[in-house]
Design an enzyme around this catalytic site. Structure first.
Site, PDB file in Angstrom:
ATOM      1  N   HIS A   1      99.807 116.007  36.274  1.00  0.00           N
ATOM      2  CA  HIS A   1     101.247 116.026  36.536  1.00  0.00           C
ATOM      3  C   HIS A   1     101.855 117.327  36.016  1.00  0.00           C
ATOM      4  CE1 HIS A   1     100.704 111.682  37.175  1.00  0.00           C
ATOM      5  NE2 HIS A   1     101.833 111.741  37.857  1.00  0.00           N
TER       6      HIS A   1
ATOM      7  N   LYS B   1     106.245 116.182  32.165  1.00  0.00           N
ATOM      8  CA  LYS B   1     105.992 114.741  32.004  1.00  0.00           C
ATOM      9  C   LYS B   1     105.645 114.445  30.552  1.00  0.00           C
ATOM     10  CE  LYS B   1     103.530 110.828  34.059  1.00  0.00           C
ATOM     11  NZ  LYS B   1     104.790 110.072  34.243  1.00  0.00           N
TER      12      LYS B   1
END
Length: 273
Positions: free
Chosen positions: A157, A161
């Site tokens: 990600h 995040k």
């Protein structure tokens, strides 16, 4: 419900919130409310202008309580502590919720379960149709391979995040563990370092990558002797998550009070593997 659902978006100023506003418009549903923190400079801004789709006549509010009466369902992709507060308000008002918040504690998940006995709640770590179909494929692979392979989950990600592994990676791991009759909390291995010794085939490994602007990528490897099978899902933008959440919002309005997931929304629980 025959009429178009009146949908409220929480965290409207965030990347996901803005995409959700776009998704509501694209689906032809009514954006009934958009909410941000009361101290946000975005309060009072037209939600459509905020999302880049032009004026929609809905101003961003700093209070969910003030706009809840205008909504049939709330979509919440905020933070665990905030979601816990939103659950209490929606439970009291009997307003349905679609929750995509990840990183919730066991206590917060228990509060969600309790709230769902009073108002319908869809809770999923990932609302992408593709991800949920992938999970069904993982259940099939786990059932066929059983204990004959090593299983690894790799997720990547963007650098912003804050939770790891991702909720989707854990959801995939739980689906595999449940299929194999294992308890994920007992068999999960998060990263490896140093002298780890031989791999225990009962374990399910997780590796996390964070960097750049990766929207979300998940690969599960079923690794045997002489071959391996990989199931991969790659998201290239957030609209697939938002569109799935809006689909869930339209589906859950008028349902009986309990907790649902995207497999319920998509009818995947009726698909046998």
């Amino acid at each position: 419900m025959s009429a178009a659902p009146r949908i409220g978006i929480l965290g409207a100023g965030g990347r996901m919130g803005r995409t959700l506003i776009q998704a509501v418009q694209q689906a032809g549903y009514q954006l009934a409310a958009a909410v941000e923190r009361p101290e946000s400079s975005l309060v009072g801004t037209d939600a459509g202008e905020l999302a880049g789709i032009g004026s929609v006549g809905v101003k961003v509010s700093g209070s969910l309580a003030d706009v809840l009466k205008d909504c049939d369902v709330i979509i919440d992709f905020t933070a665990p502590a905030a979601t816990a507060q939103h659950l209490k308000l929606c439970r009291e008002a009997g307003v349905a919720m679609v929750i995509g918040t990840t990183g919730m504690s066991d206590e917060q998940k228990a509060e969600l379960d309790e709230a769902a006995t009073h108002t319908p709640v869809v809770y999923a770590a990932n609302y992408s149709v593709g991800v949920n179909v992938s999970i069904k494929l993982l259940e099939l692979a786990a059932k066929v391979f059983g204990d004959t392979v090593d299983i690894e989950v790799i997720e990547a990600h963007h650098r912003h995040k804050v939770d790891a592994p991702s909720g989707t990676a854990l959801m995939m791991g739980e689906a595999i563990a449940d299929t194999l009759g294992r308890n994920l909390k007992e068999v999960a291995v998060y990263g490896r370092e140093g002298h780890t010794g031989p791999r225990d085939r009962q374990t399910i490994g997780f590796e996390t990558i964070r960097g750049g602007d990766i929207v979300g990528e998940h690969t599960v490897m079923f690794i045997g002797e002489g071959e391996r099978v990989e199931v991969t899902h790659k998201a290239t933008n957030r609209m697939n998550f938002a569109a799935g959440a809006v689909r869930a919002a339209a589906w859950v309005v008028g349902r009986e009070a309990r907790k649902y997931d995207m497999k319920d929304v998509l009818g995947l629980n009726d698909v046998q593997v």
